[in-house]
Design an enzyme around this catalytic site. Structure first.
Site, PDB file in Angstrom:
ATOM      1  N   SER A   1      -7.421  -4.837   0.424  1.00 52.62           N
ATOM      2  CA  SER A   1      -8.430  -5.227   1.408  1.00 52.62           C
ATOM      3  C   SER A   1      -9.215  -6.429   0.893  1.00 52.62           C
ATOM      4  O   SER A   1      -9.364  -6.610  -0.318  1.00 52.62           O
ATOM      5  CB  SER A   1      -9.410  -4.065   1.648  1.00 52.62           C
ATOM      6  OG  SER A   1     -10.508  -4.495   2.431  1.00 52.62           O
TER       7      SER A   1
ATOM      8  N   TYR B   1     -14.824   2.160  -2.180  1.00 52.42           N
ATOM      9  CA  TYR B   1     -13.670   1.611  -1.446  1.00 52.42           C
ATOM     10  C   TYR B   1     -13.253   0.271  -2.048  1.00 52.42           C
ATOM     11  O   TYR B   1     -12.056   0.031  -2.277  1.00 52.42           O
ATOM     12  CB  TYR B   1     -14.032   1.470   0.033  1.00 52.42           C
ATOM     13  CG  TYR B   1     -12.931   0.917   0.912  1.00 52.42           C
ATOM     14  CD1 TYR B   1     -11.818   1.686   1.263  1.00 52.42           C
ATOM     15  CD2 TYR B   1     -13.000  -0.389   1.406  1.00 52.42           C
ATOM     16  CE1 TYR B   1     -10.815   1.183   2.080  1.00 52.42           C
ATOM     17  CE2 TYR B   1     -12.005  -0.910   2.227  1.00 52.42           C
ATOM     18  CZ  TYR B   1     -10.918  -0.121   2.564  1.00 52.42           C
ATOM     19  OH  TYR B   1      -9.929  -0.632   3.374  1.00 52.42           O
TER      20      TYR B   1
HETATM   21  P1  NAD Z   1      -6.281   4.271  10.205  1.00 49.84           P
HETATM   22  O1  NAD Z   1      -7.439   5.156   9.929  1.00 49.84           O
HETATM   23  O2  NAD Z   1      -5.989   3.870  11.609  1.00 49.84           O
HETATM   24  O3  NAD Z   1      -4.961   4.884   9.569  1.00 49.84           O
HETATM   25  C1  NAD Z   1      -4.939   5.462   8.289  1.00 49.84           C
HETATM   26  C2  NAD Z   1      -3.877   6.545   8.266  1.00 49.84           C
HETATM   27  O4  NAD Z   1      -3.820   7.118   6.941  1.00 49.84           O
HETATM   28  C3  NAD Z   1      -4.158   7.712   9.217  1.00 49.84           C
HETATM   29  O5  NAD Z   1      -3.012   7.932  10.024  1.00 49.84           O
HETATM   30  C4  NAD Z   1      -4.430   8.883   8.295  1.00 49.84           C
HETATM   31  O6  NAD Z   1      -4.025  10.128   8.813  1.00 49.84           O
HETATM   32  C5  NAD Z   1      -3.616   8.508   7.073  1.00 49.84           C
HETATM   33  N1  NAD Z   1      -4.029   9.217   5.857  1.00 49.84           N
HETATM   34  C6  NAD Z   1      -5.291   9.457   5.423  1.00 49.84           C
HETATM   35  N2  NAD Z   1      -5.270  10.186   4.296  1.00 49.84           N
HETATM   36  C7  NAD Z   1      -3.964  10.406   3.994  1.00 49.84           C
HETATM   37  C8  NAD Z   1      -3.293  11.110   2.954  1.00 49.84           C
HETATM   38  N3  NAD Z   1      -3.975  11.729   1.981  1.00 49.84           N
HETATM   39  N4  NAD Z   1      -1.944  11.141   2.957  1.00 49.84           N
HETATM   40  C9  NAD Z   1      -1.245  10.517   3.944  1.00 49.84           C
HETATM   41  N5  NAD Z   1      -1.825   9.834   4.957  1.00 49.84           N
HETATM   42  C10 NAD Z   1      -3.165   9.786   4.982  1.00 49.84           C
HETATM   43  O7  NAD Z   1      -6.542   2.964   9.299  1.00 49.84           O
HETATM   44  P2  NAD Z   1      -5.973   1.469   9.344  1.00 49.84           P
HETATM   45  O8  NAD Z   1      -7.075   0.584   9.744  1.00 49.84           O
HETATM   46  O9  NAD Z   1      -4.673   1.400  10.041  1.00 49.84           O
HETATM   47  O10 NAD Z   1      -5.779   1.226   7.777  1.00 49.84           O
HETATM   48  C11 NAD Z   1      -4.526   1.189   7.149  1.00 49.84           C
HETATM   49  C12 NAD Z   1      -4.723   0.650   5.736  1.00 49.84           C
HETATM   50  O11 NAD Z   1      -5.243  -0.682   5.777  1.00 49.84           O
HETATM   51  C13 NAD Z   1      -5.707   1.460   4.897  1.00 49.84           C
HETATM   52  O12 NAD Z   1      -5.242   1.507   3.561  1.00 49.84           O
HETATM   53  C14 NAD Z   1      -6.978   0.634   4.982  1.00 49.84           C
HETATM   54  O13 NAD Z   1      -7.829   0.864   3.895  1.00 49.84           O
HETATM   55  C15 NAD Z   1      -6.413  -0.770   4.989  1.00 49.84           C
HETATM   56  N6  NAD Z   1      -7.307  -1.790   5.539  1.00 49.84           N
HETATM   57  C16 NAD Z   1      -7.741  -1.734   6.838  1.00 49.84           C
HETATM   58  C17 NAD Z   1      -8.578  -2.738   7.330  1.00 49.84           C
HETATM   59  C18 NAD Z   1      -9.087  -2.757   8.744  1.00 49.84           C
HETATM   60  O14 NAD Z   1      -9.967  -3.569   9.048  1.00 49.84           O
HETATM   61  N7  NAD Z   1      -8.599  -1.895   9.618  1.00 49.84           N
HETATM   62  C19 NAD Z   1      -8.958  -3.787   6.489  1.00 49.84           C
HETATM   63  C20 NAD Z   1      -8.496  -3.814   5.197  1.00 49.84           C
HETATM   64  C21 NAD Z   1      -7.664  -2.821   4.737  1.00 49.84           C
END
Ligand code: NAD
Length: 251
Positions: free
Chosen positions: A142, A157
């Site tokens: 991130s 985080y």
């Molecule tokens: P999201 O919440 O839509 O999806 C995350 C998924 O991870 C969910 O389906 C959840 O059930 C699953 N999950 C949680 N704990 C788990 C576990 N212990 N085992 C297996 N699965 C698990 O989030 P997103 O926005 O799609 O994020 C995806 C990735 O991108 C994450 O790592 C997040 O930190 C990273 N990220 C997101 C953003 C953003 O702005 N959305 C920015 C930077 C990084």
């Protein structure tokens, strides 16, 4: 539209309908890959897999914080697909806490899913990938790791995602002689359910103000980057961190 023909991919945390993992799974499937979606709930993972274009995708329950669960899920995918070319460590959670608010259980929850889970799934996949002298691991970090937060996640985080960068680079060095690549993506602010309904209009306006491209990212923006890193287009790219942030951090 065939960058991944004949390849197979595991994507963790890809059941979330508007998430980065699901968008990545969809794009990989459009490019000919067979995809295994791993997430906490079996029914949701199966439904997400059934929703992908093409045949042969699977969904499995796997809590990435549990090492034997990662090993078992990997073995099940290998049994189903016969080979695994690509692993995307996308499962992640975040919490909007200030430094002094981080309790031990907050630290454990956030570090465990983002960092420990990335380690365990990669450990599950690495021997197989090394044996075939072929593999691409893509880890979701991130912008929060690079600039110390600033969107939503707290310091734990940022620390977890910075840990993902270190883990990715160290893995890239170790696995490179066996032609296994590891890279990290650093998304900026992408509209998904990880922040849905949790950002006030004021917070949103402040975030958009800091993005030169003037818009939040789309999940497909991140998927495109993951496709590049997973595919043979990136055959000589390893240990890199690729920004997908609309210019919000240029360094
Ligand atoms: P999201 O919440 O839509 O999806 C995350 C998924 O991870 C969910 O389906 C959840 O059930 C699953 N999950 C949680 N704990 C788990 C576990 N212990 N085992 C297996 N699965 C698990 O989030 P997103 O926005 O799609 O994020 C995806 C990735 O991108 C994450 O790592 C997040 O930190 C990273 N990220 C997101 C953003 C953003 O702005 N959305 C920015 C930077 C990084």
């Amino acid at each position: 539209p065939d960058l991944l023909t004949g390849k197979t991919a595991i994507i963790t945390g890809a059941a979330s309908p508007r998430g980065l993992g699901k968008a990545t799974a969809k794009l990989f499937a459009e490019h000919g890959a067979r995809v295994a979606i791993l997430d906490l709930d079996a029914a949701q993972a199966e439904a997400a897999a059934a929703d992908l274009p093409g045949e042969g995708h699977i969904g499995l329950a796997c809590d990435v914080t549990v090492k034997p669960a990662c090993a078992a899920a990997f073995a099940a995918v290998l049994e189903a697909f016969g080979q695994v070319d690509i692993l995307v460590n996308n499962a992640g959670i975040t919490q909007p806490l200030k430094f002094m608010e981080i309790a031990p259980e907050n630290y454990e929850a956030v570090l465990d899913v983002n960092l420990r889970g990335t380690l365990y799934m990669s450990q599950a996949a690495l021997p197989h990938m090394r044996g075939r002298k072929q593999g691409s691991i893509v880890n979701m970090s991130s912008v929060s790791a690079q600039r110390g937060g600033g969107i939503f996640g707290g310091p734990h985080y940022s620390a977890a995602k910075a840990g993902v960068l270190g883990l990715t680079k160290a893995l890239a060095r170790e696995a490179a002689p066996d032609n296994v690549r590891a890279n990290a993506i650093c998304p900026g602010f992408i509209a998904t359910d990880i922040t849905a309904g949790k950002l006030t209009d004021q917070m949103k306006a402040a975030v958009l103000d800091g993005i030169p491209m003037g818009r939040a990212g789309e999940a497909s923006d991140v998927a495109g980057c993951a496709l590049f890193l997973a595919s043979d287009l990136a055959a000589y790219v390893t240990g890199s961190e690729v920004d997908v942030n609309g210019g919000s951090l240029i360094h």
